[in-house]
Design an enzyme around this catalytic site. Structure first.
Site, PDB file in Angstrom:
ATOM      1  N   HIS A   1      42.453  29.178 -77.466  1.00  0.00           N
ATOM      2  CA  HIS A   1      40.816  29.243 -77.228  1.00  0.00           C
ATOM      3  C   HIS A   1      40.350  30.610 -77.042  1.00  0.00           C
ATOM      4  O   HIS A   1      39.281  30.849 -76.511  1.00  0.00           O
ATOM      5  CB  HIS A   1      40.569  28.389 -75.759  1.00  0.00           C
ATOM      6  CG  HIS A   1      41.589  27.262 -75.695  1.00  0.00           C
ATOM      7  ND1 HIS A   1      40.707  25.935 -76.012  1.00  0.00           N
ATOM      8  CD2 HIS A   1      42.463  27.058 -75.124  1.00  0.00           C
ATOM      9  CE1 HIS A   1      41.924  25.091 -75.651  1.00  0.00           C
ATOM     10  NE2 HIS A   1      42.990  25.607 -75.325  1.00  0.00           N
TER      11      HIS A   1
ATOM     12  N   SER B   1      28.195  53.927 -91.382  1.00  0.00           N
ATOM     13  CA  SER B   1      26.804  53.327 -91.158  1.00  0.00           C
ATOM     14  C   SER B   1      25.956  54.387 -91.699  1.00  0.00           C
ATOM     15  O   SER B   1      26.283  55.421 -91.350  1.00  0.00           O
ATOM     16  CB  SER B   1      26.695  52.704 -89.656  1.00  0.00           C
ATOM     17  OG  SER B   1      25.314  52.406 -89.809  1.00  0.00           O
TER      18      SER B   1
ATOM     19  N   LYS C   1      29.715  54.665 -86.234  1.00  0.00           N
ATOM     20  CA  LYS C   1      30.714  53.437 -86.762  1.00  0.00           C
ATOM     21  C   LYS C   1      31.682  53.682 -87.726  1.00  0.00           C
ATOM     22  O   LYS C   1      31.726  54.744 -88.434  1.00  0.00           O
ATOM     23  CB  LYS C   1      29.436  52.441 -87.588  1.00  0.00           C
ATOM     24  CG  LYS C   1      28.263  51.961 -86.679  1.00  0.00           C
ATOM     25  CD  LYS C   1      28.901  50.975 -85.738  1.00  0.00           C
ATOM     26  CE  LYS C   1      29.014  49.743 -86.396  1.00  0.00           C
ATOM     27  NZ  LYS C   1      28.089  48.734 -86.406  1.00  0.00           N
TER      28      LYS C   1
ATOM     29  N   GLU D   1      36.280  42.190 -93.774  1.00  0.00           N
ATOM     30  CA  GLU D   1      35.168  41.393 -93.739  1.00  0.00           C
ATOM     31  C   GLU D   1      35.137  40.584 -95.023  1.00  0.00           C
ATOM     32  O   GLU D   1      34.886  39.592 -95.503  1.00  0.00           O
ATOM     33  CB  GLU D   1      34.141  41.874 -93.123  1.00  0.00           C
ATOM     34  CG  GLU D   1      33.758  42.464 -92.062  1.00  0.00           C
ATOM     35  CD  GLU D   1      32.977  43.821 -91.806  1.00  0.00           C
ATOM     36  OE1 GLU D   1      31.587  43.206 -91.969  1.00  0.00           O
ATOM     37  OE2 GLU D   1      33.182  44.621 -91.573  1.00  0.00           O
TER      38      GLU D   1
END
Ligand code: ARG
Length: 471
Positions: free
Chosen positions: A169, A290, A296, A303
């Site tokens: 979970h 970024s 970043k 992704e």
């Protein structure tokens, strides 16, 4: 598009290869929707291989002459070389790769080119080409899966004893080892190889010789063409041969499952690489920055691998829907089988390579993982097991006692291992100081020695077995 021409001169405007009964050429939009050359040029090697096999069979069966066959084979070599060199001009008027090859062959060798299509149709031709292409794609994907597995096994050995939280979970559940977690993916990807191998076995039958749909009256030798193209046997039913695309559906199903596995691993890499988890770091080679936030370091490749699953599953859906309800035998609908399959194969190859790169690139932060492994009372099960094993308590009661101790620790705002012996004995008087040995995450993972368990000894064993299976 020019206007009407006089009757005698309309024939050249119709298709040169099949336009005998046509008085005029197609409307512009007809040509546009009909042409598949924009994508099926990718089948040229398979198409020419199929033509060579067919030509050699025709001459062996004395259906065409030695001289014509020699000219055809030589011409096919030249056509293949021209396409490989990017010299072939693709023209939608010639619809597809099959007609491009044949019409160029005619330009090179003349009328003999017209004998190649004896006892053959584009229907069995495209079914053969596409099977050959999917077979090649399976072989390439199998190689890529092999590389990914090798990377996972290497890294599992590196991190066989690195403790991390195991989740259910997405709540911290029990400590596990990072090596064990990586090998879980190893199991998935080796089953994926099995699925592709099954698909390959079933698809490896040759449709060539089914002709348009009914077979042919020429004395062809289907065994000969099948074996020349590396197929196990010819397909048994001519209608099925030209109208079946379940080999592509199976390929896309196997590809979808692999893509789902890749996307799950990609998702975990994204999570682990976040500042909040901080379990792993990816190097400059596998991250991007970024344009506005200087701090970043984004895991874009993970992704994108996660997202590519959408394309692959989309391709499966699209072909299932194309095929659903099609009457036997060939319908032009089936031309829509290729783009989706090509796209899925591309997406999968890219994702596999990127994920392999990331698995090899990542560095785990052992301290961070180990301290996270203890957060959330993850050794509560070890505590209950100790009560069972040392105090002969029934597991249900031990579960209850351990639960009370978790509650106490929660109230005190500390971990289980920070409770005092007096705290423990307040809940269960029989507890001794030995209990503290099972409350550490290291001991917890070391104790999980059951077959398939997370203990470092088991992980090293599993990695060894996986490596043996791989070679
Ligand atoms: N380009 C076609 C396809 O991909 C080849 C088969 C054409 N057959 C036909 N009867 N028009 O399906």
């Amino acid at each position: 598009m020019t206007g009407k021409k006089d009757k005698a001169k309309t024939i050249p405007a119709a298709n040169a290869l099949w336009g005998g009964r046509f008085g005029a050429g197609p409307a512009e939009i007809m040509e546009k929707i009909n042409a598949s050359i924009g994508f099926d040029h990718r089948l040229y090697r398979q198409d020419i291989a199929g033509s060579r096999a067919h030509c050699r069979m025709l001459v062996a069966q004395r259906i065409i002459s030695e001289a014509d066959s020699a000219a055809i084979l030589q011409g096919l070599d030249q056509v293949e070389a021209e396409i490989a060199a990017g010299k072939m001009v693709f023209d939608p008027k010639l619809e597809d790769i099959h007609m491009h090859v044949e019409s160029r062959l005619k330009e090179i060798i003349g009328e003999a080119a017209g004998r190649l299509h004896t006892a053959r149709s584009r229907n069995d031709q495209v079914a053969t080409d596409f099977r050959l292409w999917v077979r090649d794609a399976i072989d390439a994907i199998d190689g890529a899966l092999h590389e990914l597995l090798a990377a996972l096994i290497d890294r599992a050995e590196d991190y066989a004893d690195a403790v991390m939280p195991g989740f259910t979970h997405l709540q911290a559940a029990q400590p596990v080892t990072f090596g064990h977690h990586l090998l879980a993916y190893g199991e998935m990807f080796s089953r994926d190889r099995g699925r592709f191998a099954d698909c390959r076995r079933r698809l490896n039958e040759c449709p060539l010789g089914a002709a348009a749909l009914a077979g042919t009256s020429y004395p062809i030798d289907r065994e000969m063409t099948a074996s020349a193209l590396g197929f196990d046997r010819p397909t048994a039913n001519s209608l099925d041969a030209v109208s079946d695309r379940d080999f592509a559906l199976e390929f896309l199903s196997a590809a979808s499952i692999t893509a789902v596995h890749l996307s799950r691993l990609a998702e975990e890499i994204v999570l682990w690489a976040s500042a909040q988890f901080g379990f792993i770091a990816l190097s400059d080679a596998f991250t991007t920055g970024s344009s506005i936030m200087p701090q970043k370091r984004n895991p874009d490749a993970a992704e994108l691998a996660r997202a590519k699953a959408g394309r692959v599953i989309g391709a499966l859906n699209s072909l299932l829907i194309v095929m659903k309800g099609l009457p036997l035998a060939y319908s032009k609908d089936m031309q829509e089988d290729k783009e989706a399959t090509f796209d899925a194969a591309n997406a999968l190859a890219l994702s596999l390579a990127a994920m392999t790169g990331m698995v090899r690139d990542l560095t785990a932060n052992r301290q961070r993982m180990a301290s996270a492994a203890g957060v959330g009372f993850t050794t509560a099960t070890d505590l209950a097991d100790w009560l069972v094993q040392r105090l002969s308590m029934p597991f249900r009661r031990a579960h209850h006692v351990a639960g009370s101790l978790v509650k106490l620790a929660e109230e005190k705002g500390c971990g289980l291992e920070a409770l005092t012996l007096a705290d423990m004995q307040g809940v269960e008087p029989a507890i001794t100081a030995e209990v503290f040995t099972v409350l550490g995450v290291e001991n917890s993972v070391k104790s999980r020695t059951s077959f398939g368990g997370t203990a470092p000894t088991r992980v090293r064993e599993a990695a060894r077995r996986a490596r043996e299976r791989l070679s």
